[in-house]
Design an enzyme around this catalytic site. Structure first.
Site, PDB file in Angstrom:
ATOM      1  N   HIS A  97      -4.763   4.015  13.088  1.00  0.00           N
ATOM      2  CA  HIS A  97      -5.203   5.382  13.379  1.00  0.00           C
ATOM      3  C   HIS A  97      -5.402   5.514  14.883  1.00  0.00           C
ATOM      4  O   HIS A  97      -5.968   4.615  15.523  1.00  0.00           O
ATOM      5  CB  HIS A  97      -6.500   5.700  12.637  1.00  0.00           C
TER       6      HIS A  97
ATOM      7  N   ASP B 209      -1.709   7.331  12.474  1.00  0.00           N
ATOM      8  CA  ASP B 209      -2.049   8.644  11.929  1.00  0.00           C
ATOM      9  C   ASP B 209      -3.021   9.333  12.878  1.00  0.00           C
ATOM     10  O   ASP B 209      -4.028   8.733  13.288  1.00  0.00           O
ATOM     11  CB  ASP B 209      -2.690   8.510  10.549  1.00  0.00           C
TER      12      ASP B 209
ATOM     13  N   HIS C  98       2.154  14.971   9.030  1.00  0.00           N
ATOM     14  CA  HIS C  98       1.027  14.437   8.261  1.00  0.00           C
ATOM     15  C   HIS C  98       0.257  15.567   7.577  1.00  0.00           C
ATOM     16  O   HIS C  98      -0.935  15.443   7.329  1.00  0.00           O
ATOM     17  CB  HIS C  98       0.108  13.641   9.194  1.00  0.00           C
TER      18      HIS C  98
ATOM     19  N   HIS D   6      -4.582  18.427   6.115  1.00  0.00           N
ATOM     20  CA  HIS D   6      -5.025  17.123   5.625  1.00  0.00           C
ATOM     21  C   HIS D   6      -5.688  17.206   4.238  1.00  0.00           C
ATOM     22  O   HIS D   6      -6.778  16.652   4.019  1.00  0.00           O
ATOM     23  CB  HIS D   6      -5.988  16.469   6.618  1.00  0.00           C
TER      24      HIS D   6
END
Length: 260
Positions: A207, A62, A113, A117
């Site tokens: 990540h 991510d 994604h 966010h």
């Protein structure tokens, strides 16, 4: 007095029945599933992992808060001849367009994604569509490819999000192995956590800006490859059609004995 005695007996019987049900929920997954079906029969679940007999797993990254280690990650993946999946937030795409192109050039999946966010379970359908379309369009403009994998920020989802994402052409993807790399516990805890918990069809969460990622990533890859695992992109490990997702989030092949 007789009524009081009967009442006490009823309470005792109720406690015994409750205890039996509780133990059943803890010990027998099938029974637990039936109870869950009764409580929430229409609850939708993303893809957490895939039911497969092949020793294949997918690792994913991510990207939202920085770019410091991304080039190094790509170089490590090249070294071990591995393709992976990167889930990009819209504002990350804006800041690092050249890196988006580089990820695509190296042959990795690029997933959506979100744009900002947010906790997307709290958004309206219109807001979800906007979050998905803004980032999807940005990725498409840079790479010439529209993403079809989507990971909700924070792993936060509800039925509205999954349905809307599907309508927008996305498979909603979670993970069944969380590296917890964001906790910055060091190298060995991450290596141990990931290699100990993966199984056939696992999807692992990393990540791109995790502090020790350039140290633990090669160790994890080497250990998993030594154990016979093939590491592939999420686009390769998931089923695109004729599937259903069970209550645990495992994607399974649909046959005559199953109903989606």
């Amino acid at each position: 007095m007789r009524l009081i005695v009967i009442s006490k007996k009823s309470v005792i019987i109720a406690i015994i029945i409750f205890t039996i049900i509780l133990l059943s929920l803890l010990l027998f997954k099938d029974i637990s599933y039936k109870v869950l079906e009764t409580i929430a029969p229409n609850k939708l679940v993303p893809i957490y992992c895939v039911d497969t007999e092949e020793k294949k797993i997918a690792i994913s990254f991510d990207a939202a808060w920085g770019d410091r280690y991304t080039q190094g990650i790509l170089d490590i993946l090249d070294k071990y001849n591995i393709k992976s999946t990167f889930f990009l937030v819209g504002f990350w795409v804006d800041r690092y367009p050249d890196m988006v192109r580089e990820i695509n050039k190296r042959g990795h999946d690029i997933g959506n994604h979100s744009s900002t966010h947010p906790h997307m379970s709290k958004l309206s359908k219109e807001q979800i569509v906007k979050e998905l379309n803004q980032t999807g369009d940005k990725i498409n403009n840079l790479t010439g490819e529209k993403p079809y994998l989507f990971r909700p920020p924070f792993g936060d989802y509800n039925n509205n999000l999954i349905k809307t994402a599907k309508e927008c052409g996305y498979y909603t993807i979670q993970w069944d192995v969380d590296s917890l790399d964001w906790k910055e516990l060091g190298v060995e805890p991450v290596v141990d956590r990931v290699t100990r918990n993966v199984k056939n069809g696992s999807i692992v969460l990393f990540h791109n800006n995790a502090k020790y990622i350039l140290d633990f990533l090669p160790l994890i890859i080497e250990k998993l490859q030594k154990e016979g695992y093939q590491i592939v992109p999420i686009s390769e490990i998931i089923m695109k059609d004729n599937y259903y997702i069970d209550h645990t989030g495992k994607q399974k092949k649909l046959d005559n004995n199953n109903k989606e």
